[in-house]
Write an enzyme that holds these catalytic residues in place. Structure first.
Site, PDB file in Angstrom:
ATOM      1  N   ASP A  29      61.237  64.997  71.582  1.00  0.00           N
ATOM      2  CA  ASP A  29      59.710  64.560  71.391  1.00  0.00           C
ATOM      3  C   ASP A  29      59.859  62.948  70.924  1.00  0.00           C
ATOM      4  O   ASP A  29      58.912  62.383  70.765  1.00  0.00           O
ATOM      5  CB  ASP A  29      59.045  65.445  70.192  1.00  0.00           C
ATOM      6  N   ASN A  30      60.938  62.514  70.821  1.00  0.00           N
ATOM      7  CA  ASN A  30      61.056  61.138  70.709  1.00  0.00           C
ATOM      8  C   ASN A  30      61.538  60.246  71.751  1.00  0.00           C
ATOM      9  O   ASN A  30      61.968  59.122  71.913  1.00  0.00           O
ATOM     10  CB  ASN A  30      61.985  60.845  69.512  1.00  0.00           C
TER      11      ASN A  30
HETATM   12  P1  AMP Z   1      59.247  62.192  63.468  1.00  0.00           P
HETATM   13  O1  AMP Z   1      60.890  62.555  62.906  1.00  0.00           O
HETATM   14  O2  AMP Z   1      58.789  61.009  62.832  1.00  0.00           O
HETATM   15  O3  AMP Z   1      59.501  62.061  64.963  1.00  0.00           O
HETATM   16  O4  AMP Z   1      58.489  63.421  63.052  1.00  0.00           O
HETATM   17  C1  AMP Z   1      58.580  64.824  63.642  1.00  0.00           C
HETATM   18  C2  AMP Z   1      57.425  65.604  63.576  1.00  0.00           C
HETATM   19  O5  AMP Z   1      57.069  65.825  62.170  1.00  0.00           O
HETATM   20  C3  AMP Z   1      56.212  65.089  64.468  1.00  0.00           C
HETATM   21  O6  AMP Z   1      55.521  65.949  64.775  1.00  0.00           O
HETATM   22  C4  AMP Z   1      55.559  64.268  63.100  1.00  0.00           C
HETATM   23  O7  AMP Z   1      54.075  64.059  63.523  1.00  0.00           O
HETATM   24  C5  AMP Z   1      55.777  65.392  61.992  1.00  0.00           C
HETATM   25  N1  AMP Z   1      55.659  64.401  60.761  1.00  0.00           N
HETATM   26  C6  AMP Z   1      56.542  63.520  60.101  1.00  0.00           C
HETATM   27  N2  AMP Z   1      56.096  63.071  59.106  1.00  0.00           N
HETATM   28  C7  AMP Z   1      55.015  63.834  58.777  1.00  0.00           C
HETATM   29  C8  AMP Z   1      53.973  63.731  57.710  1.00  0.00           C
HETATM   30  N3  AMP Z   1      54.261  62.797  56.573  1.00  0.00           N
HETATM   31  N4  AMP Z   1      52.941  64.548  57.699  1.00  0.00           N
HETATM   32  C9  AMP Z   1      52.741  65.337  58.625  1.00  0.00           C
HETATM   33  N5  AMP Z   1      53.576  65.265  59.766  1.00  0.00           N
HETATM   34  C10 AMP Z   1      54.506  64.745  59.767  1.00  0.00           C
HETATM   35 MG    MG Z   2      58.601  61.407  66.507  1.00  0.00          MG
END
Ligand code: AMP
Ligand code: MG
Length: 495
Positions: free
Chosen positions: A252-253
């Site tokens: 997803d990244n």
């Molecule tokens: P990331 O590690 O930033 O790529 O996030 C992984 C997933 O977790 C993504 O779908 C983000 O939207 C979700 N996510 C990360 N942090 C939060 C948060 N504080 N509240 C809600 N969703 C989050």
């Molecule tokens: Mg992400």
């Protein structure tokens, strides 16, 4: 007072299919305050930075006001996270305000990050502390200045609210700009549900938006896969050539458009080591520096998997077709990598000897714990007839005696090769080897100051990193590696 914020939204993603998103408004914050606006980027997107820098503009950047033409949505996706399948993700703390057309005629997403919960928040608060917002602003804009395809930062605002993590932290919201936010995981979400109508619509959208040339191919969806493989191979080679470690290369990244996204636990290496890992959550070193090309390849195989029924109705044939494309990744990557690395040591053309010199240099750098960025940036100074000048980058570090033999061999080879003369080579090297990179210890210092209310170091760092190749001895503090007590061994997601 005129409260209009003129942003010429031209939203296309909401037309593709209803399955791709949920309509979701940002949640208002209590006291938005401006941190920074990226004037140049705003102008590029035909948004007046002066208008953004009004109370109404800041409210738009905080999600407290919806600009005319904006149709806010949260997009859905799935992912392999650290190799584990997660069928249900999405923008959990990001909201797409809409799309605009840039001065180059291309389409860009304008997204708020940290703007409140969405249907995909999974119990999360949808918010972001100030630190991660500043980190993403700094690193994404530095990547842009370094010539790396990347999402960008249009603005950062503080929210006036406290975000609870291990401790209470000031909250903030980033306005992120991307060619699109469509991820490998977006394709995976629909493929896993065998919703081939959505996969097809998504693929057609990606082709129109990112890779229109593939339409003339015999098999456009196969050509789409091939185009994404090309873009990712080049992107990862660029990361490697700069010592950049993404840290969370989950599917997803990885954007199908080929831009770097999600600057969480990322880092530019200080001391060179092929096995370097930074992320505190990457216990097995899955996303170590040296693994990034292999991980990209693995992620791309999931994109391929998601496109199979579009590529051929006979599964075996489809598998054979995508396998051939995936098998090409290693060579494509290697070509980009060799080209970039040879340029770093002053060779405009890849040669066997050039590749050998690069490998030997990296081995010596690893053995002697040389700083990746300074070593390459300082190399050009050794082409001065009388050796590095007192105010040169090479004077910021000491060269171990063991590198002398390499240096002589390199100089000898350059002289043999060069039709253009050493001065021209030196100048070329200085256009590809940056002096200033967003080092983690500098980012940490900026965040600490910001958390106690001082944003001056943040602005200074962003300004300095906008010109990564122009060394000035007055700014050597931004070029130096961390002293032992400044070292940041781990970076955190900060979610
Ligand atoms: P990331 O590690 O930033 O790529 O996030 C992984 C997933 O977790 C993504 O779908 C983000 O939207 C979700 N996510 C990360 N942090 C939060 C948060 N504080 N509240 C809600 N969703 C989050
Ligand atoms: Mg992400």
């Amino acid at each position: 007072m005129d409260l209009t914020i003129n942003i010429s939204f031209d939203n296309s993603y909401i037309q593709v299919a209803d399955t791709l998103f949920s309509r979701q408004l940002p949640t208002a914050v209590s006291q938005p305050d401006l941190i920074r606006i990226n004037d140049a980027l705003a102008n590029f997107l035909s948004i007046d930075p002066a208008q953004l820098n009004t109370p109404a503009g800041i409210e738009v950047l905080a999600g407290n006001r919806i600009a005319e033409g904006s149709e806010p949505i949260a997009t859905v996706y799935a992912a392999h996270q650290f190799g584990q399948w997660n069928p249900q993700l999405g923008d959990g703390r990001a909201i797409l305000l809409g799309e605009v057309i840039g001065a180059n005629g291309l389409r860009y997403d304008v997204q708020l990050k940290g703007s409140g919960p969405t249907p995909y928040s999974r119990g999360g608060d949808g918010r972001s502390p100030l630190g991660p917002v500043l980190r993403e602003y700094i690193v994404s804009e530095a990547m842009y200045a370094l010539g790396v395809p990347t999402t960008r930062s249009l603005a950062a605002v503080s929210s006036g609210d406290t975000v609870i993590r291990e401790q209470g932290l000031p909250g903030a919201i980033l306005t992120r700009v991307a060619r699109s936010h469509i991820r490998i995981g977006t394709f995976q979400f629909f493929a896993a549900r065998e919703d081939w109508d959505s996969v097809t619509r998504l693929a057609d959208h990606v082709i129109a938006r990112h890779y229109p040339d593939v339409l003339s191919a015999e098999n456009p969806y196969l050509a789409l896969l091939s185009a994404v493989i090309q873009a990712q191979a080049e992107l990862i080679a660029r990361w490697q050539s700069l010592g950049f470690i993404h840290g969370v290369m989950n599917t997803d990244n990885m954007l199908v458009g080929g831009e770097t996204v999600d600057y969480g636990p990322c880092a530019f290496m200080d001391e060179y080591h092929a096995g370097r890992v930074y992320s505190s959550i990457d216990h097995n070193g899955r996303y170590a520096y040296g693994n990034q090309p292999a991980i990209a390849h693995w992620n791309l195989s999931w994109l391929a998997q998601s496109l199979l029924p579009l590529i051929h109705s006979d599964e075996e044939t489809a598998v054979a077709l995508v396998r051939a494309e995936l098998d090409a990744f290693a060579d494509i990557y290697q070509q980009y990598y060799e080209c970039m690395m040879c340029q770093k040591i002053g060779l405009p053309v890849v040669s066997e000897k050039g590749n050998e010199l690069v490998s030997e240099l990296l081995a010596l750098m690893q053995a002697h714990k040389m700083d990746f960025t300074l070593m390459f940036a300082g190399l050009a100074d050794y082409l001065d007839k009388s050796g590095p000048a007192p105010d040169s980058v090479a004077n910021l570090f000491s060269l171990p005696a063991e590198l002398q033999a390499w240096l002589q061999e390199w100089q000898y080879y350059l002289q043999q090769q060069s039709g253009v003369g050493l001065i021209a080579i030196q100048q070329q090297m200085r256009t590809v080897n940056p002096v200033y990179i967003p080092r983690n210890h500098l980012i940490e210092e900026v965040i600490q100051a910001a958390n106690s209310g001082d944003l001056v170091p943040f602005h200074r760092l962003v300004d300095r990193l906008a010109h990564p190749f122009d060394y000035s001895i007055d700014d050597q503090i931004y070029a130096l590696p961390p002293r032992p007590e400044q070292e940041v061994a781990r970076t955190f997601c900060g979610t």
